[in-house]
Design an enzyme around this catalytic site. Structure first.
Site, short mmCIF file in Angstrom:
data_model
loop_
_atom_site.label_atom_id
_atom_site.label_comp_id
_atom_site.label_asym_id
_atom_site.label_seq_id
_atom_site.Cartn_x
_atom_site.Cartn_y
_atom_site.Cartn_z
N LYS A 1 -9.00 6.16 -4.84
CA LYS A 1 -9.04 6.43 -3.58
C LYS A 1 -8.15 7.59 -3.22
O LYS A 1 -8.53 8.51 -2.52
CB LYS A 1 -8.77 5.16 -2.72
CG LYS A 1 -9.96 4.04 -2.98
CD LYS A 1 -9.84 2.78 -1.99
CE LYS A 1 -8.38 2.12 -2.18
NZ LYS A 1 -8.04 1.70 -3.50
N ARG B 1 -9.84 -3.06 4.81
CA ARG B 1 -10.04 -3.92 3.72
C ARG B 1 -11.05 -5.44 3.91
O ARG B 1 -11.23 -6.00 2.97
CB ARG B 1 -8.51 -4.63 3.21
CG ARG B 1 -7.39 -3.78 2.84
CD ARG B 1 -7.97 -2.81 1.72
NE ARG B 1 -6.91 -1.96 1.45
CZ ARG B 1 -6.34 -2.07 0.15
NH1 ARG B 1 -6.55 -2.62 -0.85
NH2 ARG B 1 -5.16 -0.96 0.13
N ARG C 1 -0.17 5.39 -13.87
CA ARG C 1 0.19 6.02 -12.81
C ARG C 1 1.52 6.60 -12.27
O ARG C 1 2.34 5.99 -12.43
CB ARG C 1 -0.53 5.52 -11.27
CG ARG C 1 -0.21 6.24 -10.31
CD ARG C 1 -1.02 5.55 -8.83
NE ARG C 1 -0.88 4.26 -8.60
CZ ARG C 1 -1.38 3.37 -7.84
NH1 ARG C 1 -2.44 3.89 -7.07
NH2 ARG C 1 -1.25 2.32 -7.51
N ARG D 1 5.04 2.95 -8.89
CA ARG D 1 4.96 2.23 -7.94
C ARG D 1 5.40 0.76 -8.68
O ARG D 1 4.88 0.18 -9.53
CB ARG D 1 3.68 1.91 -7.32
CG ARG D 1 3.44 2.93 -6.05
CD ARG D 1 2.17 3.09 -5.72
NE ARG D 1 1.38 1.84 -5.35
CZ ARG D 1 0.29 1.72 -4.82
NH1 ARG D 1 -0.17 3.06 -4.36
NH2 ARG D 1 -0.50 0.75 -4.51
N ARG E 1 -3.52 -8.18 -7.46
CA ARG E 1 -4.13 -6.88 -6.80
C ARG E 1 -5.77 -6.82 -7.17
O ARG E 1 -6.57 -6.95 -6.40
CB ARG E 1 -3.55 -5.87 -6.84
CG ARG E 1 -2.15 -5.65 -6.26
CD ARG E 1 -1.30 -4.30 -6.51
NE ARG E 1 -1.89 -3.18 -6.18
CZ ARG E 1 -1.90 -2.07 -6.70
NH1 ARG E 1 -1.02 -1.85 -7.74
NH2 ARG E 1 -2.35 -0.96 -6.41
P1 AP5 Z 1 -5.50 6.36 -7.47
O1 AP5 Z 1 -6.11 7.45 -6.75
O2 AP5 Z 1 -3.75 6.43 -6.83
O3 AP5 Z 1 -6.23 4.93 -6.93
P2 AP5 Z 1 -6.22 4.05 -5.78
O4 AP5 Z 1 -7.69 3.83 -5.58
O5 AP5 Z 1 -5.60 4.98 -4.53
O6 AP5 Z 1 -5.10 2.96 -5.88
P3 AP5 Z 1 -3.98 2.21 -5.08
O7 AP5 Z 1 -3.40 1.31 -6.12
O8 AP5 Z 1 -3.44 3.39 -4.19
O9 AP5 Z 1 -4.78 1.52 -4.10
P4 AP5 Z 1 -4.82 0.19 -3.69
O10 AP5 Z 1 -5.69 -0.16 -2.80
O11 AP5 Z 1 -4.39 -0.87 -4.29
O12 AP5 Z 1 -3.15 0.69 -2.80
P5 AP5 Z 1 -2.80 0.95 -1.50
O13 AP5 Z 1 -1.74 2.03 -1.83
O14 AP5 Z 1 -3.92 1.24 -0.60
O15 AP5 Z 1 -5.68 6.49 -9.03
C1 AP5 Z 1 -5.14 5.73 -9.76
C2 AP5 Z 1 -4.55 6.41 -11.12
O16 AP5 Z 1 -5.66 6.54 -11.95
C3 AP5 Z 1 -3.92 7.66 -10.90
O17 AP5 Z 1 -2.74 7.47 -11.89
C4 AP5 Z 1 -4.85 8.78 -11.13
O18 AP5 Z 1 -4.35 9.84 -11.69
C5 AP5 Z 1 -5.96 7.97 -12.13
N1 AP5 Z 1 -7.22 8.30 -11.93
C6 AP5 Z 1 -7.87 8.56 -10.68
N2 AP5 Z 1 -9.22 9.06 -10.63
C7 AP5 Z 1 -9.37 9.00 -12.04
C8 AP5 Z 1 -10.51 9.30 -12.98
N3 AP5 Z 1 -11.81 9.82 -12.39
N4 AP5 Z 1 -10.29 9.33 -14.25
C9 AP5 Z 1 -9.17 9.06 -14.78
N5 AP5 Z 1 -8.04 8.85 -14.04
C10 AP5 Z 1 -8.28 8.74 -12.75
O19 AP5 Z 1 -2.02 -0.26 -0.81
C11 AP5 Z 1 -0.97 -0.79 -1.45
C12 AP5 Z 1 -0.54 -2.11 -0.73
O20 AP5 Z 1 -0.52 -2.07 0.99
C13 AP5 Z 1 -1.77 -3.04 -0.94
O21 AP5 Z 1 -1.51 -4.04 -2.20
C14 AP5 Z 1 -1.48 -4.08 0.38
O22 AP5 Z 1 -0.21 -5.03 0.28
C15 AP5 Z 1 -0.90 -2.92 1.45
N6 AP5 Z 1 -2.23 -2.42 2.32
C16 AP5 Z 1 -2.49 -1.32 2.35
N7 AP5 Z 1 -3.91 -1.09 3.20
C17 AP5 Z 1 -3.79 -2.22 3.58
C18 AP5 Z 1 -4.77 -2.76 4.63
N8 AP5 Z 1 -5.79 -2.12 4.91
N9 AP5 Z 1 -4.70 -4.24 4.94
C19 AP5 Z 1 -3.82 -4.99 4.41
N10 AP5 Z 1 -2.84 -4.54 3.41
C20 AP5 Z 1 -2.91 -3.35 3.05
#
Ligand code: AP5
Length: 212
Positions: free
Chosen positions: A13, A88, A127, A160, A171
């Site tokens: 994402k 979410r 990552r 991270r 997660r």
């Molecule tokens: P990346 O693009 O970083 O993946 P992502 O889907 O953004 O993963 P996140 O871990 O950031 O998502 P998340 O939802 O767990 O965390 P968030 O920060 O929102 O890609 C991952 C890796 O794969 C990278 O190294 C990339 O290079 C590689 N990659 C990507 N695409 C690829 C491909 N096609 N081929 C090969 N490699 C690839 O949230 C963090 C925390 O915040 C949550 O745990 C929660 O506690 C809190 N939080 C955030 N939003 C909310 C909400 N709305 N409600 C409640 N809590 C929330």
């Protein structure tokens, strides 16, 4: 245009949101990045959020929705935005719908990026993120030219805290998009499912195609 990017942790994402923002000029709003910034700045919000994030849990809706609504009330979000990591659940989706309806707008596209679990674990474990500009890398799939250094700004790369294997497991158990959230957008006729287990460029092309 208002877009939500849905998908499990590690689906891509954030990576794809950065690429779409560069290509379309659309504002990228990541609730995860907002929480991490608050953690870094040691704000009250950051202290509360950290206790949930460190365990791999979602931050409570009340806190998250308040933060998001404040963010989309700013002038730079008036014409559109791409939400990464929000909503979410249906409670968050309805709060966003109501806020947008209040200004005569709606979600135009919900893009669901699907990737199998075993690939997600490998992606999160490899990552690396730039401390300065937030550019995302993967040590195998999308490595920087020089290990530990950002190609774009020369900043230091870090991993991270919540990418530790035990937190990743939680997660993946708790944070996949729930079926009723996906149904919410399907019913509104705005859902597109994208196969995220392809090259970065192919996934970007499919996402851009879906929003054109
Ligand atoms: P990346 O693009 O970083 O993946 P992502 O889907 O953004 O993963 P996140 O871990 O950031 O998502 P998340 O939802 O767990 O965390 P968030 O920060 O929102 O890609 C991952 C890796 O794969 C990278 O190294 C990339 O290079 C590689 N990659 C990507 N695409 C690829 C491909 N096609 N081929 C090969 N490699 C690839 O949230 C963090 C925390 O915040 C949550 O745990 C929660 O506690 C809190 N939080 C955030 N939003 C909310 C909400 N709305 N409600 C409640 N809590 C929330």
């Amino acid at each position: 245009m208002f877009i939500v990017l849905l998908g499990p942790p590690g689906a891509g994402k954030g990576t794809q949101a950065q690429r779409i923002a560069e290509s379309t000029g659309l504002l990228h709003i990541s609730t995860g990045d907002m929480f991490r910034e608050n953690v870094r700045n040691e704000t009250e919000l950051g202290k509360v959020a950290k206790s949930y994030m460190d365990r791999g849990d979602l931050v409570p809706d009340e806190i998250t929705i308040k933060m998001l609504l404040e963010r989309i009330g700013r002038p730079d979000a008036a014409q559109g935005a791409m939400f990464d990591g929000f909503p979410r659940n249906v409670v968050q989706a309805e709060a966003l719908d109501t806020a947008l309806a209040g200004r005569g707008a709606k979600i135009d596209h919900a893009l669901l990026i699907s990737v199998p679990d075993e690939e997600l674990v490998a992606r999160l474990g490899g990552r690396w993120i730039c401390r300065q500009c937030g550019t995302l890398y993967h040590e195998r799939n999308d490595p920087p030219k020089q290990p530990g250094v950002c190609d774009k700004c020369g900043g230091e790369l870090y991993q991270r805290d919540d990418d530790r294997p035990e937190v990743v497991r939680t997660r993946l158990e708790k944070q996949k998009p729930p079926a009723d959230l996906i149904d919410h957008y399907r019913k509104h006729g705005v859902l597109t499912e994208i196969d995220g287990q392809r090259s970065l460029d192919d996934v970007t092309a499919s996402l851009l195609e879906a929003i054109r």
